[in-house]
Design a protein around this motif. Structure first.
Motif, mmCIF file in Angstrom:
data_model
loop_
_atom_site.group_PDB
_atom_site.id
_atom_site.type_symbol
_atom_site.label_atom_id
_atom_site.label_comp_id
_atom_site.label_asym_id
_atom_site.label_seq_id
_atom_site.Cartn_x
_atom_site.Cartn_y
_atom_site.Cartn_z
ATOM 1 N N UNK A 18 0.812 -1.223 0.000
ATOM 2 C CA UNK A 18 0.000 0.000 0.000
ATOM 3 C C UNK A 18 0.838 1.263 0.000
ATOM 4 N N UNK A 19 2.164 1.086 0.005
ATOM 5 C CA UNK A 19 3.018 2.248 -0.164
ATOM 6 C C UNK A 19 3.245 3.013 1.113
ATOM 7 N N UNK A 20 3.393 4.296 0.939
ATOM 8 C CA UNK A 20 3.854 5.147 2.027
ATOM 9 C C UNK A 20 2.768 6.125 2.450
ATOM 10 N N UNK A 21 2.361 6.032 3.679
ATOM 11 C CA UNK A 21 1.468 6.996 4.311
ATOM 12 C C UNK A 21 1.421 6.665 5.788
ATOM 13 N N UNK A 22 0.961 7.610 6.576
ATOM 14 C CA UNK A 22 0.622 7.316 7.955
ATOM 15 C C UNK A 22 1.772 6.717 8.760
ATOM 16 N N UNK A 23 2.993 7.076 8.415
ATOM 17 C CA UNK A 23 4.149 6.634 9.200
ATOM 18 C C UNK A 23 4.237 5.136 9.343
ATOM 19 N N UNK A 24 3.889 4.412 8.265
ATOM 20 C CA UNK A 24 3.720 2.974 8.359
ATOM 21 C C UNK A 24 4.893 2.170 7.817
ATOM 22 N N UNK A 25 5.763 2.827 7.039
ATOM 23 C CA UNK A 25 6.653 2.063 6.165
ATOM 24 C C UNK A 25 7.617 1.165 6.932
ATOM 25 N N UNK A 26 8.130 1.641 8.058
ATOM 26 C CA UNK A 26 9.056 0.786 8.798
ATOM 27 C C UNK A 26 8.289 -0.244 9.630
ATOM 28 N N UNK A 27 7.131 0.139 10.161
ATOM 29 C CA UNK A 27 6.351 -0.813 10.966
ATOM 30 C C UNK A 27 5.995 -2.036 10.132
ATOM 31 N N UNK A 28 5.336 -1.804 8.997
ATOM 32 C CA UNK A 28 4.854 -2.949 8.226
ATOM 33 C C UNK A 28 5.846 -3.404 7.160
ATOM 34 N N UNK A 29 6.599 -2.459 6.589
ATOM 35 C CA UNK A 29 7.632 -2.849 5.625
ATOM 36 C C UNK A 29 8.744 -3.602 6.339
#
Lengths: 166, 292, 798
Positions: free
Chosen positions: C530-541
């Motif tokens: 789902x890409x990059x938003x909501x400060x998520x990239x390190x948590x879920x990536x």
């Protein structure tokens, strides 16, 4: 007087050490010439009004915003772009190295402005304080960092350049 | 408006003047490009002919000429404010020019001529030159004319940048004991000025002996407050005088600008604040000189 | 000697070399043979009927390939698909077209497109297009839009509410009835936006061999964008490839829904040639965000306990758009009451449509507005009731032993120590010292102010039924040469997450960081994400890459054990070297084991199934989309939070603020790479300071946008950002991989509010305060003048 008027004009540009003889249209900015004719896309477009500094290059040893330099007015000029900051053997300029090591940038889009400004500043003032760095990079906008990492990187570059090995 | 404009690179002022004279409209004179290019890039300005004056030797250099400081129109800001002659004779100009925005990149490219020809109310050079009662040399057709900058700015048909070429600026050296200051108020590091004031004055025996003060960036036109401030002559600097100066200068602004920098009421008041602050600093400098 | 783990170290970014050498390729750096350029003709009116569009003048210009108006485009394109459709949540949604057909709803809306073989020719030709408009009086301000007789911005709508949502819990009326004090504050937040230095750019290439389109795009969310394009272009997703190259900053504005995305793809399809559109700065400034008006009421007991909160707020989200900007207003309401323990709340959110250009997402995504409204109102209460602002917050924070904490809106805050963070931030800035300097300063006519603020930032969000999802996927691949490639569904706008993810993989797999390459942003090669938003990239990536790496580690250890002829428990792997426990002389390289895994599948490596590739998903377990008994869901797995302290001096003669010092203590959970996390936090401070003090998008009374470039949209320069003391106060998140929380979004509102509160603190001796952004010099000066005039009036009356 009509014989003075031409539809295009010849410029001789030595870009990153390589000589180019180019016939340019009167309206072409140096930025467009570098990016579109010479494919030097390391110099970036951010505003086209001379405010953001992402298009900064060195013209005859002095930094300039290439989006507001008319290419046809550079009859003969020496240009250094961000691609030309590395030494011939590919070694990074100490300013480049410091920005990379110190996480100076995030997205890096403003790099041409920040790196060129730092190079010129450090040539003039090898030990800049915070205020000198602030005014030294005042012509370039960064939207990612809040600038503090950039100040840190410029200081680190100064230390490297002043050390005997550099 | 033309999709394919023409270009000329005259080698002499005479050639350049002839080119301009031969064209009826759509001509622009270009030097550093800092003023012109933003408009060209956005299609706001679509010139039919660009006349590149960078090759004109007569427009270059800073020198002393018959007791005046002569600054060629092609001189870039950095060369002007780091020039020893300018530093010695025109320190007010140096103080103001260092505050010009845009960073090193712009200081390296923007020219004295471009700054004047732009006639932009928010810019920093002209208020200083008016304060110092500068003269300008202008070529139009076969005629070379020397006139005061003030007169030139009042002439709506000056034709600079399209019909006429600014050759150089001539400024009488400031008195060695002059007090001076350039006060620039801007909302942030990247903002243009919201109000600025240039002042040059002399002090004798602790009182103001002569005074010139010009206010910029608050109205479409620059405001020369020197005459209105005549009441300061013979006075020593005090809080009471400062507040009179502030009130007087704010009162001179009848049609303030209202733009992104701030509204008219604030602009008007700021004209007073910068004038008063500039004068305060200038008097302090002069008094320090006198005390030496 | 290298530290044992990469995680926790400030390692230099792998992807950071490209930008310093000028070799990174951003979207606009791609050009293809036969490249064409599009220029978009935009409405000069905020509201008008389009009577006639005559393209013939443009088509006559040499070099023009094609030109289309809205009706022609609509023959080929379906209406734009919403990123977050308000209709799904019970709001009103509009039919949106890439190019306006009969009516324009805002200044700058596309009304025609020209494609030519040269950018200048396209622009010139556009000036030859004739459009007849019949202007309609625009609806511009919140007050105009909500007036009982207001014209509907979207024909057919009942009113101008895109959505109206009550957030009500407990017994707010009872709380207000029993309160000793009620403090009312109106907080106005203006329109300001993100403005990355790289503007948007789309370059669509028509692939003749497969009759498909490849779109090079400044896209934060390539996979969801591919879905949206498939719906609009009437093409299956497997005929569309979205590639997001290096991104020059995004901050939300590169989330999709913009009309140019599908339009440029269509132009490539119709011409059979590559078509590029690069946004101008003027166009980028059309994208709005953040403008809200809050009417906050706080009910307090005599000793300062906040027992009730009311906030009726309106967001001027501009004309309806397919971008997710309007949803920011929803988050503003959902995040109430932030870090405070008050439970009796009555908050109503109104997302209002007007004839201003639409919003898109902007860093903070509405949560910044929650912080600004709450923190300004709390300081107003502190001033009015005579409480110390620090003490008032301490008294009302959720306590660290209350986690996991269910908020009144049903959010489940994972962890935190809000009071502890405030103490750390105060210590970092030398709060007592500044209070002393403030007292001294006032004797010399210096107006120093100290402001504190808190921001709670739910991050990693997931909205049911939308492409805003809470999980993501990564693949890890080891080649026969032992080199590692990580492919992720998340993307980076330049934050350094590829390196953070590589650090995690290097530790989990047991290899050297230098052997890892991270690939992101290509819908054909990367796993769905789902890409990059909501400060998520390190948590879920990072979380998903860790799971995939763990899977592969098991495989290579098995093969190594087989090669060694020992049990798997006896094999150690560190930095790419396998060894046998108790027999350190016996080693194998990562390359040897990898090669064996591929080439000896029928003997020694038959214990595993090749290839050395694994794809895993990290799906935070704490997200809950099944409504509880109150109808609440928990759309966030992570609640980062931070305390901000600002010190400023106000020049009371000019109204200008000079920031002297700034400190923050932030809790973003486990930190993978401290220097990158601090970089995020400092960047957010830059946004907050700029927005609070000077960035402002303005319109004239006819709805034409006045702010068209960086001359007028003034963003902070280096000198405007003070020294920032950044300290960590981390409480690990129990619900994520390694305790991660989001780090990218937090801080815009908290830093803006801290500066606002510092300015009001400085103005306190003058008896005035301001709750309307921006706190520009002219506005601060105006408040001081009004205060002085009021005092004079009182004096005269007495």
């Amino acid at each position: 007087m009509e014989d003075l008027l031409t539809q295009s004009t010849l410029v001789q540009l030595r870009v990153n050490g390589k000589l180019h003889e180019l016939e340019v249209m009167p309206f072409t900015s140096l930025l467009d010439l570098l990016r579109e004719e010479l494919h030097l896309t390391g110099t970036h477009m951010g505003c086209m009004t001379g405010h953001c500094g992402a298009c900064t290059v060195m013209v005859n040893g002095r930094i300039a915003k290439s989006c507001i330099v008319l290419a046809s007015t550079l009859e003969r000029a020496e240009i250094t772009t961000i691609e030309g900051l590395r030494t011939a053997d590919g070694k990074l300029h100490p300013v480049q190295q410091a920005f990379w090591d110190e996480a100076g940038f995030q997205c890096g889009y403003c790099a041409p402005g920040m790196l060129m400004s730092a190079v010129e500043l450090l040539k003039e003032n090898p030990n800049p304080d915070d205020a000198a760095i602030e005014s030294g990079i005042a012509g370039t906008l960064c939207r990612c960092t809040g600038y503090r990492s950039i100040v840190r990187a410029v200081k680190a570059a100064a230390v490297r350049m002043n050390s005997p090995e550099a | 408006m033309s999709l394919y404009p023409l270009f000329a690179r005259p080698r002499t002022v005479q050639q350049a003047a002839q080119v301009l004279e031969s064209m009826s409209s759509g001509v622009v004179v270009i030097a550093g490009g800092q003023e012109l290019m933003p408009h060209v890039n956005h299609g706001v300005l679509q010139p039919e002919v660009y006349v590149d004056i960078n090759a004109l030797a007569d427009l270059k250099g800073i020198r002393e000429d018959d007791g005046l400081v002569s600054i060629g129109a092609l001189t870039v800001h950095r060369d002007t404010f780091s020039d020893p002659l300018v530093a010695e004779k025109l320190p007010l100009l140096v103080e103001a020019m260092k505050l010009i925005g845009g960073g090193r990149q712009v200081h390296n490219r923007a020219t004295m001529g471009g700054n004047i020809v732009a006639m932009h109310p928010l810019y920093d050079v002209v208020p200083v030159l008016l304060t110092l009662e500068a003269q300008v040399e202008v070529v139009r057709g076969a005629e070379t004319r020397r006139t005061s900058l003030k007169e030139l700015m009042a002439d709506p048909r000056h034709g600079l940048g399209s019909e006429a070429i600014l050759i150089r600026v001539l400024v009488a050296p400031m008195a060695a004991d002059a007090g001076f200051a350039y006060e620039k108020l801007k909302s942030s590091g990247g903002a243009y000025g919201s109000a600025n004031a240039a002042v040059a004055l002399t002090v004798a025996d602790g009182v103001i002996a002569s005074l010139r003060l010009v206010i910029g960036a608050v109205a479409d036109r620059l405001v020369d407050a020197s005459e209105a401030l005549a009441f300061c002559i013979g006075q020593s600097w005090s809080d009471a005088l400062a507040s009179k100066v502030e009130h007087c200068c704010a009162g001179l602004i009848d049609q303030p600008l209202s733009d992104h920098q701030g509204d008219g009421e604030w602009r008007k008041a700021m004209a007073g604040v910068v004038a008063q602050r500039a004068m305060g600093r200038a008097v302090a400098r002069a008094v320090a000189q006198e005390g030496r | 000697m290298p530290a044992d783990k990469y995680v926790g170290q400030s390692v230099r970014t792998i992807e950071g070399r490209g930008p310093v050498t000028g070799t990174s390729k951003y979207t606009n750096d791609f050009a293809f043979p036969g490249q064409l350029y599009a220029f978009i003709v935009r409405s000069p009116h905020a509201s008008a009927k389009i009577k006639r569009v005559d393209l013939s003048g443009a088509l006559k210009v040499h070099g023009v390939v094609c030109a289309y108006d809205g009706a022609q485009v609509a023959e080929h394109l379906n209406p734009l698909t919403h990123y977050i459709d308000p209709g799904v949540f019970g709001g009103q949604s509009a039919e949106l077209r890439a190019v306006a057909i009969d009516e324009v709803w805002c200044y700058g809306q596309p009304v025609a497109v020209v494609v030519a073989d040269d950018r200048r020719v396209a622009r010139y030709a556009a000036s030859r297009i004739q459009i007849d408009y019949e202007p309609i009086s625009p609806v511009l301000e919140i007050e105009d839009a909500i007036a009982p007789d207001a014209r509907a911005v979207v024909p057919g709508w009942e009113n101008n509410f895109i959505m109206r949502v009550p957030f009500r819990n407990g017994d707010p009326d009872g709380a207000f009835a029993r309160a000793d004090h009620v403090v009312s504050t109106t907080v106005r937040i203006h329109r300001f936006s993100t403005q990355p230095i790289e503007t948007r750019c789309y370059n669509a290439v028509w692939e003749h061999d497969t009759e498909s389109v490849t779109l090079y795009a400044t896209a934060q969310n390539p996979h969801p964008m591919r879905y949206v394009l498939s719906q609009i272009l009437r093409m299956p997703e497997n005929k569309i490839r979205v590639i997001a190259p290096t991104i020059g900053g995004a901050f939300g504005v590169k989330m999709h829904g913009h009309p140019e995305e599908s339009l440029i793809c269509l132009m490539a399809k119709l011409t059979g040639r590559p078509v590029k559109w690069t946004e101008t700065r003027e166009e980028c400034l059309l994208v709005g965000a953040r403008e809200q008006r809050h009417d906050v009421q706080m009910a307090f007991t005599a000793d300062g306990e906040l027992i009730g909160l009311r906030d009726n707020f309106y967001a001027n989200t501009g004309a309806p758009s397919a971008c997710p900007g309007w949803g920011m207003a929803f988050l503003t309401g959902l995040t109430m009451p932030g870090p405070y323990k008050v439970r009796d709340i009555d908050v109503t959110m109104h997302a209002v449509a007007t004839n201003k250009p639409a919003w898109n997402a902007a860093r903070g995504y509405g949560k910044e507005a929650t912080a600004i409204a709450l923190e300004l109102a709390l300081d107003e209460a502190a001033r009015e009731l005579g409480f110390d602002p620090v003490e008032l917050r301490m008294k009302n924070f959720i306590q660290s032993d209350q986690f996991p904490y269910p908020s009144p809106n049903g959010l489940m805050y994972d962890s935190g120590d809000y009071g502890g963070a405030v103490q750390k931030a105060l210590a970092a800035i030398d709060y007592e010292g500044w209070r002393a300097r403030q007292a001294e300063g006032i004797r010399d006519g210096k107006y120093i102010g100290i402001g504190i603020a808190y921001e709670l930032t739910p991050e990693g969000g997931a909205l049911p039924g939308t492409m805003v999802s809470g999980y993501d996927s990564s693949s890890v691949r080891i080649g026969p040469d032992g080199s590692v490639r990580v492919l992720t569904g998340v993307t980076t706008p330049g934050t350094g997450n590829p390196t953070g993810i590589a650090q995690i993989v290097a530790d989990e797999l047991g290899v050297a960081l230098e052997t890892i390459e991270v690939t992101q942003g290509d819908t054909t090669t990367c796993p769905y994400g789902f890409g990059n938003y909501s400060g998520r990239s390190t948590i879920v990536g990072g979380g998903s890459a860790a799971l995939a790496a763990q899977e592969l580690r098991v495989k290579v250890i098995k093969v190594a054990a087989a090669l060694f002829g020992v049990e798997v428990e006896q094999v150690e792997l560190h930095r790419g070297i396998f060894s046998v426990v108790g027999d350190p002389a016996r080693t194998l390289t990562f390359k040897e084991v990898s090669y064996a895994s591929y080439t000896r599948a029928y003997d020694v490596a038959s214990c595993i199934m090749p290839p050395l590739e694994a794809t895993a998903t990290f799906k935070p377990s704490s997200i809950r989309h099944t409504p509880d008994e109150n109808g609440h869901i928990n759309p966030y797995p992570s609640y980062s939070n931070a305390a901000y302290v600002a010190v400023c001096e106000v020049d009371v003669a000019t109204g200008k603020t000079n920031l002297l010092r700034f400190a923050a203590a932030h809790d973003c959970g486990r930190v993978i790479n401290p220097v990158l996390v601090e970089g995020q936090a400092c960047g957010a401070v830059g946004f907050g300071v700029g927005g609070l003090l000077f960035e402002d998008i303005r319109f004239d009374s006819s709805g034409r946008q006045l702010t068209r470039g960086f001359m007028d949209y003034v963003m902070p320069r280096c000198e405007d950002i003070p020294e920032i003391r950044m300290v960590h106060h981390d409480s690990p998140n129990p619900d994520t991989y390694m305790g991660l929380k989001g780090a990218g979004e937090a801080g815009v509102g908290g830093s803006a509010a801290a500066v606002a509160n510092a300015i009001n603190d400085a103005l306190r001796p003058l008896g005035v305060a301001l709750n309307q952004l921006p706190f520009s010099p002219s506005r601060v000066w105006g408040v001081i003048q009004a205060g002085t005039a009021a005092k004079q009036n009182i004096g005269e009356a007495a």
